[in-house]
Design an enzyme around this catalytic site. Structure first.
Site, mmCIF file in Angstrom:
data_model
loop_
_atom_site.group_PDB
_atom_site.id
_atom_site.type_symbol
_atom_site.label_atom_id
_atom_site.label_comp_id
_atom_site.label_asym_id
_atom_site.label_seq_id
_atom_site.Cartn_x
_atom_site.Cartn_y
_atom_site.Cartn_z
ATOM 1 N N GLU A 56 -4.827 10.935 -32.024
ATOM 2 C CA GLU A 56 -4.906 12.300 -31.501
ATOM 3 C C GLU A 56 -6.331 12.631 -31.107
ATOM 4 O OE1 GLU A 56 -5.458 16.749 -31.789
ATOM 5 O OE2 GLU A 56 -6.452 15.129 -32.872
ATOM 6 N N GLU A 57 -7.274 12.272 -31.960
ATOM 7 C CA GLU A 57 -8.661 12.634 -31.707
ATOM 8 C C GLU A 57 -9.219 11.950 -30.458
ATOM 9 O OE1 GLU A 57 -9.999 14.944 -33.199
ATOM 10 O OE2 GLU A 57 -9.190 15.115 -35.234
#
Length: 225
Positions: A56-57
């Site tokens: 996600e990051e």
């Protein structure tokens, strides 16, 4: 007799500079606890899918890959995304999919701690920020995005450890997620289409809300008064 699918989503990766005790171990652990609680209780009408994503990051790659290619995501559904941008404070429902009136109604009656404002949603829509929720909306899903944001000084730093996590904030995350999962798991998910957004804000004991179409007339009436 399912009418659709509900997706509880959190990401288990963290930034390179921090261990992710809040972002997003809090969301991941809340999703796991909701799974345990739902399995121990009455079977919901609708399918509940638990999605723990990676990357996600870096690129929203896990959520994007799931939403685009996984068979369970083929027909879309309702996404409840759990995030953290700090270490404490109330869990705020800060983002929705467009035409959110019926989604907000469910949030208001199902979440034990319904904190959120339509103002925050409008501001977030204008910002270039992304979470896994962005990837799901890009593939036609609807839903709600929630996070606690106080204590932001440790966000994306080596100080974001499990010891820095406020247990009360984590409990609120889980309470709200479980309440919404049960309600979305019960209702007809084909009847969530609305004509527009709700205007809403928290009041003691709940969430005050009214159709967004009334915002301008009410503002003009207040100005005249």
């Amino acid at each position: 007799d399912p009418s659709g699918r509900v997706f509880l989503v959190a990401h288990y990766d963290s930034v390179q500079s921090g261990p992710g005790g809040n972002d997003d171990a809090a969301g991941t652990s809340a999703v796991l606890e909701v799974a345990r609680a739902l399995a121990a209780g009455p079977r919901p009408r609708n399918d509940i899918v638990f999605v723990l994503t990676d990357a996600e990051e870096a690129c929203l790659c896990g959520a994007s890959g799931f939403a685009a290619d996984h068979p369970l995501a083929a027909d879309g559904g309702v996404v409840l995304n759990l995030e953290a941008r700090g270490s404490t404070g109330p869990v705020i429902m800060f983002e929705t999919s467009p035409r959110n009136a019926k989604l907000v109604d469910v949030f208001a009656r199902a979440a034990p701690h319904p904190v959120g404002t339509s103002f925050a949603v409008e501001i977030y829509r204008a910002l270039p920020n992304d979470t896994d929720f962005t990837a799901f909306m890009g593939h036609g899903f609807v839903g709600l995005n929630s996070a606690y944001i106080d204590g932001g000084a440790i966000y994306h730093t080596p100080l974001d450890t499990a010891a820095a996590l406020d247990r009360a904030s984590l409990q609120q995350h889980g309470d709200n997620a479980l309440g919404m999962a049960r309600e979305f798991g019960r209702i007809d998910l084909t009847d969530l289409t609305a004509d527009g957004d709700n205007t809403y804000f928290p009041v003691p004991g709940g969430l005050f809300r009214y159709p967004g179409q009334l915002t301008l007339p009410l503002a003009l009436a207040a100005l005249a008064a």
